[in-house]
Design a protein around this motif. Structure first.
Motif, PDB file in Angstrom:
ATOM      1  N   ILE A   1       0.843  -1.264   0.070  1.00  0.00           N
ATOM      2  CA  ILE A   1      -0.057   0.171   0.025  1.00  0.00           C
ATOM      3  C   ILE A   1       0.858   1.204  -0.008  1.00  0.00           C
ATOM      4  O   ILE A   1       0.557   2.167  -0.743  1.00  0.00           O
TER       5      ILE A   1
ATOM      6  N   PRO B   1       2.033   2.833  -4.913  1.00  0.00           N
ATOM      7  CA  PRO B   1       1.562   4.330  -5.571  1.00  0.00           C
ATOM      8  C   PRO B   1       2.637   4.931  -6.147  1.00  0.00           C
ATOM      9  O   PRO B   1       2.491   5.701  -7.202  1.00  0.00           O
TER      10      PRO B   1
ATOM     11  N   ILE C   1       2.669   6.427  -9.837  1.00  0.00           N
ATOM     12  CA  ILE C   1       2.741   7.982 -10.314  1.00  0.00           C
ATOM     13  C   ILE C   1       3.910   7.828 -11.488  1.00  0.00           C
ATOM     14  O   ILE C   1       3.579   8.433 -12.419  1.00  0.00           O
TER      15      ILE C   1
ATOM     16  N   PHE D   1       8.158  15.286 -17.651  1.00  0.00           N
ATOM     17  CA  PHE D   1       8.327  14.805 -16.503  1.00  0.00           C
ATOM     18  C   PHE D   1      10.010  14.361 -16.552  1.00  0.00           C
ATOM     19  O   PHE D   1      10.777  14.766 -15.639  1.00  0.00           O
TER      20      PHE D   1
ATOM     21  N   LEU E   1      14.629  11.578 -11.702  1.00  0.00           N
ATOM     22  CA  LEU E   1      13.160  11.422 -10.949  1.00  0.00           C
ATOM     23  C   LEU E   1      12.417  10.002 -11.292  1.00  0.00           C
ATOM     24  O   LEU E   1      11.998   9.551 -10.255  1.00  0.00           O
TER      25      LEU E   1
ATOM     26  N   LEU F   1      -5.480   5.229   2.322  1.00  0.00           N
ATOM     27  CA  LEU F   1      -4.038   5.230   2.595  1.00  0.00           C
ATOM     28  C   LEU F   1      -3.293   5.175   1.412  1.00  0.00           C
ATOM     29  O   LEU F   1      -2.281   6.093   1.150  1.00  0.00           O
ATOM     30  N   ILE F   2      -3.927   4.465   0.283  1.00  0.00           N
ATOM     31  CA  ILE F   2      -3.222   4.299  -0.963  1.00  0.00           C
ATOM     32  C   ILE F   2      -3.091   5.722  -1.612  1.00  0.00           C
ATOM     33  O   ILE F   2      -2.343   6.260  -1.995  1.00  0.00           O
TER      34      ILE F   2
ATOM     35  N   THR G   1      -1.092   8.290   0.067  1.00  0.00           N
ATOM     36  CA  THR G   1       0.370   8.198  -0.380  1.00  0.00           C
ATOM     37  C   THR G   1       0.594   8.759  -1.929  1.00  0.00           C
ATOM     38  O   THR G   1       1.611   9.527  -2.042  1.00  0.00           O
ATOM     39  N   GLY G   2      -0.303   8.502  -2.631  1.00  0.00           N
ATOM     40  CA  GLY G   2      -0.269   8.946  -4.145  1.00  0.00           C
ATOM     41  C   GLY G   2      -0.199  10.549  -4.024  1.00  0.00           C
ATOM     42  O   GLY G   2       0.751  11.303  -4.775  1.00  0.00           O
TER      43      GLY G   2
ATOM     44  N   LEU H   1       2.903  11.734  -2.913  1.00  0.00           N
ATOM     45  CA  LEU H   1       4.189  11.532  -3.501  1.00  0.00           C
ATOM     46  C   LEU H   1       4.069  12.715  -4.897  1.00  0.00           C
ATOM     47  O   LEU H   1       4.963  13.028  -5.204  1.00  0.00           O
ATOM     48  N   SER H   2       2.811  12.957  -5.344  1.00  0.00           N
ATOM     49  CA  SER H   2       2.838  13.920  -6.135  1.00  0.00           C
ATOM     50  C   SER H   2       3.240  15.218  -5.838  1.00  0.00           C
ATOM     51  O   SER H   2       3.872  16.176  -6.446  1.00  0.00           O
TER      52      SER H   2
ATOM     53  N   VAL I   1       7.041  15.056  -5.869  1.00  0.00           N
ATOM     54  CA  VAL I   1       7.648  15.320  -7.237  1.00  0.00           C
ATOM     55  C   VAL I   1       7.386  16.777  -7.585  1.00  0.00           C
ATOM     56  O   VAL I   1       8.513  17.227  -8.030  1.00  0.00           O
TER      57      VAL I   1
ATOM     58  N   ILE J   1       3.394  18.710 -14.094  1.00  0.00           N
ATOM     59  CA  ILE J   1       3.224  18.534 -12.488  1.00  0.00           C
ATOM     60  C   ILE J   1       1.875  19.154 -12.314  1.00  0.00           C
ATOM     61  O   ILE J   1       1.100  18.367 -11.374  1.00  0.00           O
TER      62      ILE J   1
ATOM     63  N   VAL K   1      -1.004  17.502 -13.636  1.00  0.00           N
ATOM     64  CA  VAL K   1      -1.287  16.270 -13.106  1.00  0.00           C
ATOM     65  C   VAL K   1      -1.825  16.407 -11.626  1.00  0.00           C
ATOM     66  O   VAL K   1      -2.727  15.599 -11.391  1.00  0.00           O
TER      67      VAL K   1
END
Lengths: 331, 636, 170, 205
Positions: B225, B229, B233, B248, B259, C2-3, C6-7, C10-11, C14, C103, C106
């Motif tokens: 989990i 992700p 991404i 990107f 990256l 939670l998934i 996290t996504g 992370l974005s 980035v 970014i 997105v």
């Protein structure tokens, strides 16, 4: 032409031995590689000892004679102590190895101190090499072969023209990637004269397997003589075959991609051929530079190195002979 | 939800045979194709998952034989560079995404509900969906390969080689989209496992009585989990770069090539532990059963599992030591990569202590555990080596690393898995595998594996980079390569014998009793194979080893309905019964949803509008999935 | 969640990573206009109030109030989408211009997908609550789960809003 | 026992279910990928290559018949992503951009204004590159091999294509001046008459 394939293969095998050099982390001749070799030997020895110890314990645990009543609280407590001790020992060994690793990094040092800087540009699938100009002496360009003066720190600047490559000459130093959009550097220093072979270590496409580089470490005098020769324009062919070869080279598509300094050929797509006859190998370490291997390469590059960017140019056999003679003469 | 209603039929009121008949009527999958397509029985799906993953293992193994054929001699011309690049890319992708992770999750899908003593997995329909997605992703990759459109950029698809400029055609898109399929299915399973373990444990199974295999799957699921992700991404960014021109990974427009590596390895390193931790659970289970005592240091093992999981998220940079990152960062990652040896060491020592104190019985599953110890310790120690930056600069991307991760993954995961298959085969099929053949299988695989992969360490140190389709005759590598290729045949024969044994035993092996090994965990408390409802009455657990405590009579809880699918929900820590919860019945909608998603994902390789139009059938399928059908499962 | 959390995290990572590499940020673009994004943020935060009421009514199994609440929340799901349509142009950059544009688009797209998903779920639930399946404990459970999800959608927006609109002004 | 017979049946069913689902996917993806053309022919036979030189052109230099071998290859230079990408690299290596810029033209005509001076057929583009054209287009006969010329022609045709092709090279990893070729037909991407339009080209069709 189909029948030519086995013929060409036999040519490859005939010319193959010669430029093997040494490409091994266990045969170091450069200061950084020697430091790493010590680390490798030390770490492997420590780990082997650990492995043997664990295996002996495993063997004993499996085969030991068991007493009737084993599961007492006392033996359980003794086991706990042993396991805790083993974990602590693991921690100590790990810490020792970490310190050894840091120490090695320190002793290798960085390329900041180097007097000579050589830029290596990775291309699919060859190495473009620039020696910078310094003061009045002009710089020059070559391919797939680096000469360095013995016993001096050399800074290799690593850049990429297309995808990621990795510069690795194991006998002299560890590897470092060539990353597009970034510039990395690596310290080289040879302690012993010799020819050291290296190879691209990061997967870079169809011909990743045939992307070798040769580093030649020689006495500073020899190095200077070589560099002076490299700075000059290409020799004018004396021999009539080679002269005819030059004419054919300029008339055919060859000149659109390759540069031969001192002639109208100024293409930039392929390697600079000004002094190709003086290099040890052609095709990025594929073949030893001889007239035969040059002819084999020019006649059918796609069989020797499928997918590379050099097309098969239709040539008559006389043209082929002449052009290879010309190439060979470009010392 | 705990309203009492006299009209409901409860299991308290029924005799054993009558209970059995009624529960079967409620829980069984109807026969025929429709039943097979719409089933949500975690055991049927788990078995499908395992079978499919093992088929992918066999296919991936065939690819490795092709590679060994090509590499046996210098400048061999059996396979050209284009095909070879596809072969090794698909071998890696297949083994990581289609075999190793799914097979571990598949074992959990089958075993976790049984081991925690519940009737079904949480979200059974999601489970069916995840299988179909997984299957579709696998077929996508392999069909593409058959049609010469297989990915050829390596299993970690570094940009820019996999980016728009250098990967012509749709090959890299197929790779990236296949990742999406496997991610969706892996995430779905992870969520199911977490909920099953947290909320559906048998009464009395408090946190300190959970079997180690279940613990390992719980930690693994959390890792999935948290780590997946990142690749989601990354692969989305790659697809966008290739399809609609985002930047990107384009350094000229402010993107960055590294990256990709950061994102990929932030997932890719935990991936190794996603594969390895379930194996830790399997080894613990097998060791406990075949030494006739519980695993030594239960608490230590659990702490080791958790700390491995936490550390795994903090050492991705050790895959990038030669990419030119700042020194200071590298030192930190050297230290953290080294530190993970401590929990791994603790696990090894605990097993050794268990064997020391126990009475080992040398059956096939246990042989595989011994093989695991021998091999995995080597893999772990070479892992310590590559954690050191200077060491890594010499061996990174060479055959040394190839040897290292095969020692870790095959030694650390495939050996325990084979042991686990021998161990649980009677539970899956009701039949025993052959003990004689099992010994042969173990011997051949063990010898073949070491002969194949040990010399690769030496090749790497002697300068052979990985991912080369050939090498020149003047390089001093041909002797060892020939030896490796010949040894690979021994390894292949071992696996072939294993497949033969599995198929033969599945058809006509000796019938298995419900608890053939005298194990102590709950999955052995029911028949082999288990009935559709798993347990006639929910077992009650009083210790870590419920079956050793009461070998003859297991205490049970009663009160669940038998006329509709219902299971018991318990509290997270103490597993105190909280409520009766309905469990979804069979449904064809997960299949429709998976087909709609598959069509959308494949279509979106070609045009971004596929996402817009494709979302409509996906939404319809999802609404159909969740729309109440007026059955009692929906309405209690 | 939670998934997805996290996504989202992370974005943002980035975004910050690309920012740390860039010589100037935003890359070749003006900082985004605040109006659309800020009003969307205010609207989302405001929508938490009826959402919390809806969750409470669902817990009490009050069918009538839940029906009203769901209609309100459906409207409050549509309104941000309209504002979002103005946010994309307010960024002064398109996704294919440079990495900053990529970014930003997105991140906005990722969050829009979540609004959209929750809206569809709310609409389906609204229909269900007016059907014969409505008055049922399980449906009420679904409604409070959906309300919970909306809270998540709103809460994750706040760091994204800060990142998208205020970090470029630092 | 009841349970046993049920599980027995379930043993058979997954297999058939798998087969059906697999078959469905096989057919659909087979269709998709068959349409894709991903094969890479890294080395053509020399007779095949020299045959590529033997196309027939109409008197006016516009349109004609491609050589037999081109059909035998399956029209790879128009529809194969690998060849198109190679063509794109050749476009920059051989300096096409010096006159035609990123396709919008400059010294030379634009490929994006919807107007082909010599028609959009592969043969006429090949002929233009190989033999040159009046008003400054040089001949590349002695600079490129015929195979390279076909690859380049395929790319040039793609730039100016009215309809997006399934196979197209994508954007480069550098500063971009125009949307990538795979994003859609030139007609949508650019206004009529961008930078490179010349009066002598006449109006757009």
């Amino acid at each position: 032409m189909r029948t030519a394939r086995p013929l060409l293969l036999s040519v490859i095998i005939a010319v193959a031995p010669g430029c093997s050099g040494n490409q091994s982390a266990l045969n170091p001749h450069g200061a950084p590689a020697i430091h790493v070799e010590h680390l490798i030997i030390g770490t492997v020895a420590a780990c082997t000892a650990v492995w043997i110890l664990v295996m002996v314990i495993l063997g004993l645990a499996l085969l030991r004679r068991r007493r009737a009543a084993a599961d007492s609280a006392k033996s359980e407590a003794r086991l706990t102590m042993t396991v805790v001790a083993a974990v602590v020992a693991t921690g100590v060994i790990i810490a020792g190895l970490t310190i050894a690793s840091f120490y090695t990094t320190r002793s290798i040092g960085g390329p900041e101190s180097a007097a000579l800087t050589i830029t290596v540009r990775g291309q699919q699938w060859w190495w473009q090499i620039f020696y910078a100009s310094s003061g009045a002496t002009p710089g020059f360009q070559t391919a797939n072969e680096i000469h360095i003066p013995l016993g001096e720190d050399v800074n290799i600047r690593l850049e990429s023209a297309d995808v990621i490559h990795s510069f690795w000459v194991p006998s002299l130093a560890g590897k470092q990637d060539l990353v597009p959009g970034r510039s990395n550097s690596l310290l080289l220093r040879a302690e012993k004269p010799g020819v050291y072979r290296g190879q691209c270590a990061e997967f870079c496409g169809l011909q990743h397997s045939h992307m070798a580089i040769v580093v030649i470490a020689e006495a500073p005098v020899d190095y200077e003589r070589w560099a002076a020769a490299q700075r000059g324009d290409a020799m004018v062919p004396a021999d009539p075959d080679a002269a005819a070869g030059q004419a054919a080279f300029l008339a055919k598509p060859c000149a659109a991609c390759h540069t031969v300094r001192g002639t109208p050929a100024n293409g930039t797509t392929g390697p600079d051929l000004t002094h190709i006859g003086a290099r040890q190998t052609i095709g990025a370490g594929l073949l030893e530079t001889t007239r035969g291997s040059l002819a084999a390469w020019i006649a059918d590059p796609q069989t020797l190195k499928p997918g590379n960017n050099m097309p098969m140019v239709p040539l008559t056999s006389v043209e082929l002979q002449n052009i290879s003679a010309y190439m060979e003469s470009l010392k | 939800m705990t309203r009492e209603d006299d009209s409901e039929l409860r299991d308290t009121a029924l005799e054993a045979t009558e209970l059995d008949r009624r529960l079967t009527a409620t829980w069984a999958t109807p026969p025929g194709l429709w039943g097979a397509l719409s089933t949500v029985d975690h055991k049927i799906i788990g078995r499908r998952y395992i079978t499919t993953a093992v088929v992918f293992l066999a296919l991936g193994g065939l690819l490795s034989l092709l590679m060994r054929l090509q590499l046996a001699q210098p400048e061999a011309r059996f396979i050209g560079p284009d095909r070879y690049n596809q072969i090794f890319s698909i071998h890696g992708t297949n083994m990581m995404f289609l075999f190793a992770v799914p097979v571990m999750q598949a074992m959990a899908v089958y075993l976790v509900p049984l081991m925690v003593g519940t009737r079904s997995i949480a979200f059974p329909r999601l489970n069916a969906f995840s299988y179909w997605m997984y299957l579709a992703g696998g077929l996508l990759l392999w069909i593409a390969f058959m049609l010469d459109a297989g990915p050829d950029v390596g299993w970690f698809a570094y940009v820019p080689l996999s980016g728009p400029e250098y990967a012509a055609g749709k090959r890299a898109d197929i790779w990236a989209q296949m990742i999406t399929f496997t991610e969706v299915s892996a995430l779905a399973v992870a969520v199911e496992i977490v909920v099953t373990v947290f909320k559906q444990r048998a009464p009395g199974m408090s946190l300190d009585r959970i079997p180690l295999f279940v613990w390992s799957m719980l930690v693994t699921s959390f890792l999935v989990i948290l780590a997946m992700p990142a690749i989601m991404i990354a692969s989305t960014a790659l697809i966008l770069d290739r399809l609609v021109e985002t930047h990107f990974f384009n350094p000229a427009e402010g993107g960055d090539v590294l990256l990709w590596q950061h994102l990929f390895w932030f997932f890719g390193h935990p991936e190794v532990y996603i594969i390895f931790l379930p194996a830790v659970g399997m080894v613990s289970t097998i060791v406990a059963t075949f030494t006739r005592r519980p695993v030594f240091g239960y608490l230590g093992m659990v702490m080791a599992l958790i700390s491995t999981g936490v550390l795994a998220l903090g050492l991705w940079v050790h895959h990038m030591f030669v990419a030119g990152l700042p020194r200071l960062g590298e030192s930190f990652f050297t230290a953290s990569s080294m530190a993970i040896a401590i929990p791994a060491g603790l696990q090894i020592f605990c097993w050794l202590a268990t064997i020391w104190a126990g009475r080992p019985i040398f059956k096939t599953p246990f042989l595989f555990v011994i093989g695991f110890m021998v091999i995995f310790v080597i893999g772990g120690l070479t892992g310590v080596m590559v954690a050191s930056v200077p060491f890594d600069t010499q061996v990174h991307d060479t055959y040394f690393v190839v040897a290292h991760f095969h020692y870790v993954l095959v030694g650390g995961a495939v050996f325990p898995l084979l042991g686990a298959i021998y161990y649980w085969f009677p539970k899956f099929t009701g039949r025993m595998m052959s003990e004689t053949l099992g010994r042969w299988v173990f011997g051949l695989i063990f010898a073949g594996f070491n002969l194949t992969f040990f010399p690769m360490h030496i090749l790497g140190l002697r300068g052979m980079p990985r991912r080369i389709y050939t090498y020149q005759p003047e390089m001093p590598w041909s002797g060892l390569n020939m030896l490796i290729s010949l040894s690979a045949i021994i390894l292949a024969v071992g696996f072939l014998l294993f497949f033969i044994d599995a198929i033969r035993s599945g058809r006509s092996g000796a019938p298995a009793p419900s608890n053939p090994w005298g194990a102590s965990t709950l999955e052995w408390a029911t028949s082999s194979p288990p009935p559709p409802y798993n347990f006639a009455r929910t077992p009650v657990v009083g210790s870590l080893e419920p079956l050793s405590d009461n070998p003859d009579m297991l205490p049970v809880a009663a009160g669940l309905r038998v006329d509709c699918r219902e299971l018991l929900v318990t509290s997270v820590v103490e597993a105190i019964p909280e409520a009766r919860e309905p469990s979804s019945g069979d449904s064809i909608w997960p299949l429709w949803a998976a087909l709609a998603t598959t069509a959308t994902l494949i279509w979106s390789i070609f045009t971004p509008w596929a996402v817009v139009w494709g979302s409509i059938p996906v939404a319809i399928a999802l609404i159909g999935w969740f729309w109440p059908k007026g059955t009692s499962e929906d309405d209690s | 969640m939670l998934i997805e959390g996290t996504g989202f995290a992370l974005s943002i990572v980035v975004y910050l990573y690309l920012m740390s590499l860039a010589p100037s940020w935003p890359l070749n673009a003006a900082p985004p206009d605040l109006l659309a994004g800020t009003s969307l943020t205010a609207l989302l935060v405001a929508s938490l109030v009826p959402n919390l009421f809806l969750a409470r009514w669902a817990r009490n199994q009050n069918l009538l109030k839940v029906r009203v609440g769901l209609i309100v929340m459906s409207l409050l799901g549509i309104a941000p989408l309209i504002l979002r349509a103005f946010e994309f142009p307010a960024m002064h950059i398109k996704w294919d211009q440079n990495a900053y544009g990529s970014i930003v688009w997105v991140m906005l797209g990722l969050h829009t997908t979540h609004i959209l998903t929750d809206l569809i779920e709310t609409l389906v639930l609204t229909c269900l609550m007016f059907s014969r399946h409505g008055d049922n404990g399980r449906r009420f459970g679904d409604v409070s789960d959906n309300a919970m999800y909306w809270n998540f959608v709103v809460v994750t927006w706040l760091p994204m809003y800060a990142c998208l609109y205020w970090v470029p002004r630092l | 026992m009841g349970t046993e017979s049920v599980t027995e049946k379930a043993n058979v069913n997954p297999a058939s279910a798998l087969m059906v689902a697999g078959l469905l996917l096989l057919i659909s993806s087979g269709g998709v990928f068959g349409w894709l053309r991903q094969a890479r022919e890294l080395r053509l036979d020399p007779p095949g290559v020299s045959d590529l030189d033997r196309f027939r052109l109409m008197q006016n230099g516009i349109s004609g018949t491609p050589p037999e071998s081109y059909f035998a290859l399956g029209k790879v230079y128009e529809s194969d992503a690998y060849n198109l990408s190679q063509g794109k690299r050749l476009y920059s290596w051989f300096g096409c951009a010096a006159c035609h810029a990123d396709g919008r033209g400059g010294i030379g005509p634009s490929f994006l204004d919807g107007w082909w001076l010599y028609g959009p057929e592969m043969v006429s583009i090949v002929a233009s590159i190989r033999d040159g054209r009046p008003h400054g287009m040089p001949a590349f006969r002695d600079k490129m091999t015929i195979e390279q010329i076909w690859q380049l022609a395929g790319y040039v045709q793609t730039i100016g294509s009215y309809t997006p092709k399934v196979a197209a090279p994508s954007r480069n990893d550098d500063k971009h001046t125009r949307p990538a070729e795979n994003r859609g037909p030139a007609k949508i991407l650019f206004d009529e008459g961008p930078a490179g339009v010349h009066a002598d080209q006449g109006p757009s069709p």
